[in-house]
Design a protein around this motif. Structure first.
Motif, short mmCIF file in Angstrom:
data_model
loop_
_atom_site.label_atom_id
_atom_site.label_comp_id
_atom_site.label_asym_id
_atom_site.label_seq_id
_atom_site.Cartn_x
_atom_site.Cartn_y
_atom_site.Cartn_z
N ALA A 103 3.84 4.79 5.17
CA ALA A 103 3.22 6.17 5.24
C ALA A 103 4.37 7.11 5.58
O ALA A 103 5.14 7.11 6.19
CB ALA A 103 2.14 6.27 6.55
N SER B 272 -0.79 4.35 -0.77
CA SER B 272 -1.69 5.17 -1.25
C SER B 272 -1.27 6.47 -0.48
O SER B 272 -0.83 6.35 0.69
CB SER B 272 -3.00 4.59 -1.02
N ARG C 255 -6.53 3.68 2.66
CA ARG C 255 -5.61 2.68 3.39
C ARG C 255 -6.71 1.82 4.13
O ARG C 255 -6.51 0.52 4.27
CB ARG C 255 -4.80 3.53 4.37
N TRP D 55 2.95 -1.83 4.44
CA TRP D 55 2.44 -0.76 4.45
C TRP D 55 3.38 0.36 4.86
O TRP D 55 4.32 -0.01 5.76
CB TRP D 55 1.16 -0.91 5.84
N ASP E 147 0.89 -1.27 0.06
CA ASP E 147 0.22 0.08 -0.02
C ASP E 147 0.86 1.28 0.06
O ASP E 147 1.58 1.46 1.00
CB ASP E 147 -0.88 -0.03 1.19
#
Length: 369
Positions: free
Chosen positions: A162, A138, A144, A160, A136
């Motif tokens: 961020a 995004s 998410r 994942w 991910d």
């Protein structure tokens, strides 16, 4: 400890592909069989932007057999500072087209399946149904959450990451890991809706080179899971402070609510309004801000202790009360306060969070950055 390989190996590779990936073949922990596992793998990459770009580059170059790239956006000039898939000639074109072109140039045997559509709660499970693993990249927490819900229901691992400003997090979530491994999902770190108030990339900015670093880490986690090598970041969060050149690790365990057969009684967490904050502090309460570094860099209540939510959840007993917990709007603060009170720490939530304090005091939002 390594987890079992995620996929069975493909048949022996063509001679040209064996030569192209020779440095993997001689790498302990990967080798010729591991390379064949990569060739058999089907990975979905959510987003072909700042994080998705280096992930797609790295996984195609690594010889992953099938990449599904999901992105509904087109290339804009402001993307080129960090989204290394794209070129000036791509302006106005679909980002998925760049992914196809670049992957084909790096690895002729890699198949790229472009899905030029926005992933939502309604289509996530269908888009991800046939993949072995999801990465991910995004930039929206609504997306998410949809990705996380789909991977949880399908039981497939979610790599994942961020990133905002010059700070980042990388981890692995997996609702149905192999026996002996910990079940950890997105909701253990960010309860549903708790991070919707985080600033966007356009508001907080993005350090371009950090995208490559984080994307490389995401791709590495994917490779480790596919071939069964190394120690994946399942149950651990890698936290990066690029300005300070610091990488640290924070443990992350499943919340009790996630693993209990019956949900435990809700923890009663008191709240105070911004108007009552001064009297609480005069009474000896510390102020604990659990937002991320890229948020607190934009403004904090003076005298706050800054500890991201993940650190508080990892070791709530390390704090002493009384504390008033603050986030941007209240959701993450409640999650932290529940953990603190369960550990015997007297904790209260600032109702409405930092946003409410700014409104109540008339203080410019970035006055104390």
């Amino acid at each position: 400890m390594p987890l079992p390989p995620l996929v069975d190996p493909a048949p022996p590779l063509p001679a040209e592909e064996q030569e192209r990936t020779l440095r993997h073949a001689v790498l302990p922990g990967l080798g010729e069989v591991g390379q064949r596992r990569l060739a058999a793998a089907h990975v979905a990459v959510i987003g072909a932007g700042g994080l998705g770009s280096p992930v797609i580059l790295a996984l195609a170059a690594a010889g992953v057999g099938t990449l599904t790239v999901i992105d509904d956006d087109v290339v804009e000039l402001s993307n080129l500072q960090r989204q290394v898939l794209h070129r000036a000639d791509d302006l106005g074109r679909p980002k998925t087209a760049s992914a196809e072109r670049v992957a084909r140039g790096l690895s002729p045997t890699t198949r790229v399946r472009s899905r030029r559509e926005r992933l939502t709660d309604g289509n996530a499970a269908e888009l991800l149904r046939d993949v072995d693993l999801v990465v991910d990249g995004s930039d929206s927490f609504l997306t998410r959450e949809a990705v996380a819900a789909a991977t949880e229901s399908l039981g497939i691992p979610l790599v994942w990451g961020a990133l905002q400003g010059a700070a980042a997090q990388v981890t692995v979530f997996w609702s149905n890991p192999p026996r002996g491994a910990s079940r950890v999902v997105l909701n253990d770190l960010y309860p549903t809706g708790s991070a919707h108030d985080a600033p966007s990339c356009a508001e907080a900015g993005v350090l371009g080179p950090l995208c490559l670093q984080v994307g490389g880490l995401l791709a590495t986690e994917a490779v480790k899971l596919i071939v069964g090598a190394g120690e994946p970041l399942l149950g651990r969060i890698l936290v990066i402070d690029a300005w300070g050149a610091v990488m640290s690790e924070v443990p992350l365990a499943a919340s009790r609510a996630a693993v209990a057969p019956v949900s435990p009684p809700a923890v009663d967490v008191p709240e105070i309004a911004a108007a009552g904050l001064r009297s609480a502090r005069e009474g000896g309460a510390a102020l604990l801000d659990v937002r991320e570094p890229w948020e607190t860099a934009r403004g904090v209540i003076p005298g706050s202790i800054l500890r991201p939510l993940a650190e508080v959840l990892a070791a709530p007993a390390a704090f002493t009360g009384p504390v008033v917990v603050v986030c941007q709007a209240g959701g993450r603060a409640r999650r932290a306060a529940e953990a603190l009170r369960a550990a015997g720490v007297e904790a209260t939530v600032l109702s409405g969070g930092y946003t409410a304090w700014v409104a109540a005091t008339g203080t410019p939002a970035e006055a104390h950055a």
